[in-house]
Design a protein around this motif. Structure first.
Motif, PDB file in Angstrom:
ATOM      1  N   SER A 206       1.015  -1.263  -0.060  1.00 56.81           N
ATOM      2  CA  SER A 206      -0.063   0.058   0.008  1.00 56.81           C
ATOM      3  C   SER A 206       0.742   1.342   0.118  1.00 56.81           C
ATOM      4  O   SER A 206       0.538   2.278  -0.508  1.00 56.81           O
ATOM      5  CB  SER A 206      -0.883   0.045   1.243  1.00 56.81           C
ATOM      6  OG  SER A 206      -0.318   0.044   2.410  1.00 56.81           O
ATOM      7  N   PHE A 207       2.229   1.206   0.609  1.00 49.31           N
ATOM      8  CA  PHE A 207       3.093   2.249   0.644  1.00 49.31           C
ATOM      9  C   PHE A 207       3.347   2.647  -0.851  1.00 49.31           C
ATOM     10  O   PHE A 207       3.665   3.940  -1.021  1.00 49.31           O
ATOM     11  CB  PHE A 207       4.224   1.954   1.361  1.00 49.31           C
ATOM     12  CG  PHE A 207       5.028   3.497   1.627  1.00 49.31           C
ATOM     13  CD1 PHE A 207       4.731   4.411   2.091  1.00 49.31           C
ATOM     14  CD2 PHE A 207       6.335   3.367   0.807  1.00 49.31           C
ATOM     15  CE1 PHE A 207       5.625   5.455   2.221  1.00 49.31           C
ATOM     16  CE2 PHE A 207       7.241   4.470   0.933  1.00 49.31           C
ATOM     17  CZ  PHE A 207       6.909   5.399   1.860  1.00 49.31           C
ATOM     18  N   GLN A 208       3.602   1.767  -1.718  1.00 45.01           N
ATOM     19  CA  GLN A 208       3.830   2.112  -3.233  1.00 45.01           C
ATOM     20  C   GLN A 208       2.813   3.167  -3.832  1.00 45.01           C
ATOM     21  O   GLN A 208       2.944   3.898  -4.565  1.00 45.01           O
ATOM     22  CB  GLN A 208       3.966   1.089  -4.018  1.00 45.01           C
ATOM     23  CG  GLN A 208       5.152  -0.115  -3.425  1.00 45.01           C
ATOM     24  CD  GLN A 208       6.570   0.719  -2.997  1.00 45.01           C
ATOM     25  OE1 GLN A 208       6.958   1.301  -3.953  1.00 45.01           O
ATOM     26  NE2 GLN A 208       7.108   0.521  -1.902  1.00 45.01           N
ATOM     27  N   LYS A 209       1.440   2.584  -3.113  1.00 44.70           N
ATOM     28  CA  LYS A 209       0.290   3.457  -3.681  1.00 44.70           C
ATOM     29  C   LYS A 209       0.446   4.735  -3.319  1.00 44.70           C
ATOM     30  O   LYS A 209      -0.123   5.894  -3.883  1.00 44.70           O
ATOM     31  CB  LYS A 209      -1.165   2.791  -3.564  1.00 44.70           C
ATOM     32  CG  LYS A 209      -2.144   3.282  -4.259  1.00 44.70           C
ATOM     33  CD  LYS A 209      -3.313   2.585  -4.211  1.00 44.70           C
ATOM     34  CE  LYS A 209      -3.196   1.150  -4.782  1.00 44.70           C
ATOM     35  NZ  LYS A 209      -3.185   1.199  -6.262  1.00 44.70           N
ATOM     36  N   VAL A 210       0.689   4.880  -1.783  1.00 42.77           N
ATOM     37  CA  VAL A 210       0.821   6.199  -1.202  1.00 42.77           C
ATOM     38  C   VAL A 210       1.812   7.054  -1.903  1.00 42.77           C
ATOM     39  O   VAL A 210       1.504   8.388  -2.307  1.00 42.77           O
ATOM     40  CB  VAL A 210       1.426   6.003   0.298  1.00 42.77           C
ATOM     41  CG1 VAL A 210       1.964   7.271   0.735  1.00 42.77           C
ATOM     42  CG2 VAL A 210       0.532   5.333   1.194  1.00 42.77           C
ATOM     43  N   MET A 211       3.036   6.754  -2.580  1.00 44.57           N
ATOM     44  CA  MET A 211       3.778   7.585  -3.134  1.00 44.57           C
ATOM     45  C   MET A 211       3.310   7.950  -4.411  1.00 44.57           C
ATOM     46  O   MET A 211       3.331   9.081  -4.851  1.00 44.57           O
ATOM     47  CB  MET A 211       4.817   6.455  -3.439  1.00 44.57           C
ATOM     48  CG  MET A 211       5.883   6.371  -2.269  1.00 44.57           C
ATOM     49  SD  MET A 211       6.681   7.909  -1.577  1.00 44.57           S
ATOM     50  CE  MET A 211       5.723   8.328  -0.158  1.00 44.57           C
ATOM     51  N   ARG A 212       2.505   7.049  -5.223  1.00 44.74           N
ATOM     52  CA  ARG A 212       1.891   7.620  -6.278  1.00 44.74           C
ATOM     53  C   ARG A 212       0.797   8.594  -6.301  1.00 44.74           C
ATOM     54  O   ARG A 212       0.755   9.469  -7.026  1.00 44.74           O
ATOM     55  CB  ARG A 212       1.359   6.248  -7.112  1.00 44.74           C
ATOM     56  CG  ARG A 212       2.344   5.408  -7.749  1.00 44.74           C
ATOM     57  CD  ARG A 212       1.774   4.262  -8.748  1.00 44.74           C
ATOM     58  NE  ARG A 212       0.773   3.388  -7.938  1.00 44.74           N
ATOM     59  CZ  ARG A 212       0.986   2.254  -7.605  1.00 44.74           C
ATOM     60  NH1 ARG A 212       2.369   2.043  -7.202  1.00 44.74           N
ATOM     61  NH2 ARG A 212       0.145   1.533  -6.841  1.00 44.74           N
TER      62      ARG A 212
END
Length: 318
Positions: A206-212
């Motif tokens: 989910s953190f990868q999506k936070v970055m996006r």
């Protein structure tokens, strides 16, 4: 499952005198994964047949039952037979808890332990049913509730439980935990998850999506109106609101103090954004985000709410 070292002091204090334990506890920590782990460890220790140690032995019959999720004196609202789900604990789950307590312990003189993790999921009917149990607690029974959102727990429930605040790890404890377990995490993830290695590891995807998403929020007033709803809402509206809250809190904090808490790696981007940030409007927007967070997990139109939040986000910039 072992305790995290930053929880050991509280664990030992609670279990050192099991005969003096309260009938109900409400555990609060910002990281729900850590809350879950701690509450399960407490349950295992209370039911373990080896009483020479406060820690579960992992080899006795009771511990083996717990490992197989088949202990007759343990109840969890998230068992396979339960009607509870990741968003809701219905009254049927609390009725099942009441029936569980009506049976005598499997072991003569033993305890029965009930676990309600993420207890903020209870609807009003479930909460009222639990209150009746807490008002007249059964003997030799312990109820453990946990939450990372204590404001959503009714004061009447809190008043009938002993409140336990679970500490967050220090930077030194985080570093030691990662070293001992041969794990690595980047600083961005640790900052976003309040230096909690457990949350950062558990929610790596989910953190990868936070970055996006924050890359899009970095556009400020120029952010487009056509969002990829599937991208933004994959983990639910409450999750998305939380991301926007942390981002906006850092905007507000940097404008006032030049400090960043959740996105230190985006200092340059945030420094440029706050040049046109309206303090009054960002405060209003943060208040709006809190309001939306209260009802975000309920049946609402997520897409419309997201669209309205993005419109309001644009307005915080002059």
């Amino acid at each position: 499952m072992n305790n995290y070292l930053w929880h050991n002091e509280i664990f030992e204090r609670l279990l050192s005198k099991p005969e003096q334990m309260a009938h109900a506890y409400l555990l609060y920590g910002k990281d729900q994964a850590s809350n879950n782990s701690f509450s399960i460890n407490i349950s295992e220790s209370l039911l373990c047949f080896d009483q020479d140690s406060i820690y579960p032995c992992r080899v006795c019959e009771a511990c083996l039952w717990m490992a197989k999720k088949s202990h007759p004196d343990f109840f969890s609202v998230d068992s396979e037979e339960s009607d509870a789900n990741e968003k809701l604990i219905p009254i049927s789950s609390i009725r099942a808890l009441k029936s569980f307590f009506e049976l005598s312990p499997h072991v003569v003189g033993g305890k029965k332990v009930a676990l309600i993790n993420q207890s903020d999921r209870m609807n009003n009917q479930a909460t009222n049913a639990l209150l009746k149990i807490l008002e007249e607690p059964p003997s030799n029974c312990i109820i453990i509730l946990s939450t990372n959102q204590p404001d959503l727990i009714l004061p009447t429930v809190k008043s009938r439980c002993q409140l336990i605040t679970l500490p967050e790890p220090t930077k030194e404890q985080t570093a030691e935990y990662l070293k001992v377990n041969n794990l690595t995490l980047d600083e961005e993830a640790l900052a976003y998850f309040n230096s909690s290695p457990i949350a950062a590891l558990d929610q790596h995807e989910s953190f990868q999506k936070v970055m996006r998403i924050t890359n899009i929020l970095s556009q400020g007033k120029a952010i487009g109106s056509q969002l990829d709803n599937a991208e933004w809402l994959e983990f639910g509206l409450p999750w998305t609101v939380n991301v926007i809250q942390k981002w906006c809190y850092d905007l507000f904090s940097f404008k006032l103090t030049n400090e960043l808490f959740y996105f230190p790696a985006k200092r340059e981007v945030i420094e440029n954004l706050v040049i046109n940030l309206n303090l009054s409007k960002i405060l209003q927007f943060l208040k709006k985000l809190n309001e939306v967070k209260v009802y975000a997990s309920k049946p609402v139109n997520k897409e419309i709410n997201l669209e309205l939040l993005v419109i309001e986000y644009r307005k915080v910039f002059n």
